[in-house]
Design a protein around this motif. Structure first.
Motif, short mmCIF file in Angstrom:
data_model
loop_
_atom_site.label_atom_id
_atom_site.label_comp_id
_atom_site.label_asym_id
_atom_site.label_seq_id
_atom_site.Cartn_x
_atom_site.Cartn_y
_atom_site.Cartn_z
N HIS A 122 0.79 -1.27 0.12
CA HIS A 122 0.09 0.26 0.13
C HIS A 122 0.85 1.39 -0.12
O HIS A 122 0.27 2.37 -0.36
N ILE A 123 2.24 1.27 0.37
CA ILE A 123 3.12 2.21 0.55
C ILE A 123 4.28 1.75 0.07
O ILE A 123 4.56 0.69 -0.28
N PRO A 124 5.00 2.86 -0.36
CA PRO A 124 6.51 2.43 -1.04
C PRO A 124 7.32 1.98 -0.03
O PRO A 124 7.35 2.02 1.28
N PHE A 125 8.28 1.02 -0.48
CA PHE A 125 9.12 0.12 0.17
C PHE A 125 9.76 0.84 1.20
O PHE A 125 10.05 0.46 2.30
N SER A 126 10.47 2.09 0.79
CA SER A 126 11.14 2.79 1.75
C SER A 126 10.45 3.18 3.02
O SER A 126 11.03 3.83 4.05
N LYS A 127 9.21 3.37 2.91
CA LYS A 127 8.40 3.91 3.96
C LYS A 127 7.82 2.80 4.85
O LYS A 127 7.02 3.33 5.98
N LEU A 128 8.11 1.53 4.61
CA LEU A 128 7.54 0.48 5.37
C LEU A 128 8.11 0.56 6.87
O LEU A 128 9.13 0.86 6.98
N VAL A 129 7.32 0.56 7.78
CA VAL A 129 7.70 0.82 9.24
C VAL A 129 7.85 -0.52 9.85
O VAL A 129 7.29 -1.45 9.73
N THR A 130 9.02 -0.46 10.73
CA THR A 130 9.59 -1.79 11.54
C THR A 130 9.18 -1.42 12.94
O THR A 130 9.72 -0.13 13.11
N VAL A 131 8.45 -2.14 13.59
CA VAL A 131 8.28 -2.01 15.15
C VAL A 131 8.96 -2.83 16.21
O VAL A 131 9.06 -4.25 15.73
N GLU A 132 9.68 -2.43 16.94
CA GLU A 132 10.35 -3.34 17.83
C GLU A 132 10.10 -2.92 19.20
O GLU A 132 9.94 -1.74 19.65
N VAL A 133 9.48 -4.11 20.05
CA VAL A 133 8.98 -4.01 21.40
C VAL A 133 9.97 -4.57 22.52
O VAL A 133 10.18 -6.21 22.30
N LEU A 134 10.24 -4.11 23.46
CA LEU A 134 11.29 -4.78 24.25
C LEU A 134 10.49 -4.65 25.58
O LEU A 134 10.15 -3.53 26.25
N MET A 135 10.24 -5.81 26.08
CA MET A 135 9.46 -5.92 27.59
C MET A 135 10.39 -6.20 28.52
O MET A 135 11.28 -7.16 28.53
N ASP A 136 10.73 -5.27 29.53
CA ASP A 136 11.79 -5.38 30.66
C ASP A 136 11.15 -6.13 31.59
O ASP A 136 10.65 -5.99 32.55
N LYS A 137 11.69 -7.30 31.69
CA LYS A 137 11.39 -8.32 32.61
C LYS A 137 12.33 -8.22 33.89
O LYS A 137 11.70 -8.59 34.95
#
Length: 115
Positions: A48-63
C-alpha cells in the motif's frame, strides 16, 4: 531514517504482556516477524505504500524490572524514510500505535514517555 521511541509502564501480569502486544500489533495491520519472551519485531505489510516507507516496530518488554502487576515496555518505530516533514508516514504509525497502547482495554496505563 525516521525513528521514534516511547516507553510505557502498564499494569498487567507479566505473562500476559507478550500475547497482548502481539495481538495489538496484528490488529494494527502489522506482521509479527519475530518474537521471544522479551522482544517482538513487526513490520508493515508491503503493497500500500512505497518500500522505503514501510515501518518496523520493535517492542522490548523489560522483565528485569517487572513486578507481578507492572511491566515496562520500550517501543522503537522506524523506517528508511527521511523525516523531512513533521507529519511523515513513520510519525503517523507511531502516533497511531502510541494511542492504541495508551487506550488498550487489556491493561491500565501507568506511565507514558515519548522520546
Amino acid at each position: 531514517m525516521a525513528r521514534y521511541t516511547c516507553s510505557f509502564v502498564v499494569s498487567v501480569p507479566i505473562e500476559h504482556i507478550q500475547p497482548l502486544m502481539i495481538q495489538l500489533l496484528q490488529e494494527s495491520s502489522l506482521d509479527v516477524q519475530y518474537y521471544t519472551a522479551e522482544y517482538i519485531m513487526a513490520r508493515e505489510i508491503p503493497g500500500h505504500i512505497p518500500f522505503s516507507k514501510l515501518v518496523t516496530v520493535e517492542v522490548l518488554m523489560d522483565k528485569t524490572t517487572a513486578t507481578d502487576t507492572e511491566v515496562r515496555m520500550n517501543i522503537v518505530i522506524k523506517n528508511e524514510e527521511l523525516p523531512l516533514q513533521l507529519n511523515n508516514h513513520c510519525r503517523q504509525v507511531f502516533d497511531f500505535l502510541k494511542q492504541e497502547i495508551e487506550n488498550n482495554r487489556n491493561w491500565q496505563l501507568i506511565e507514558s514517555i515519548s522520546g
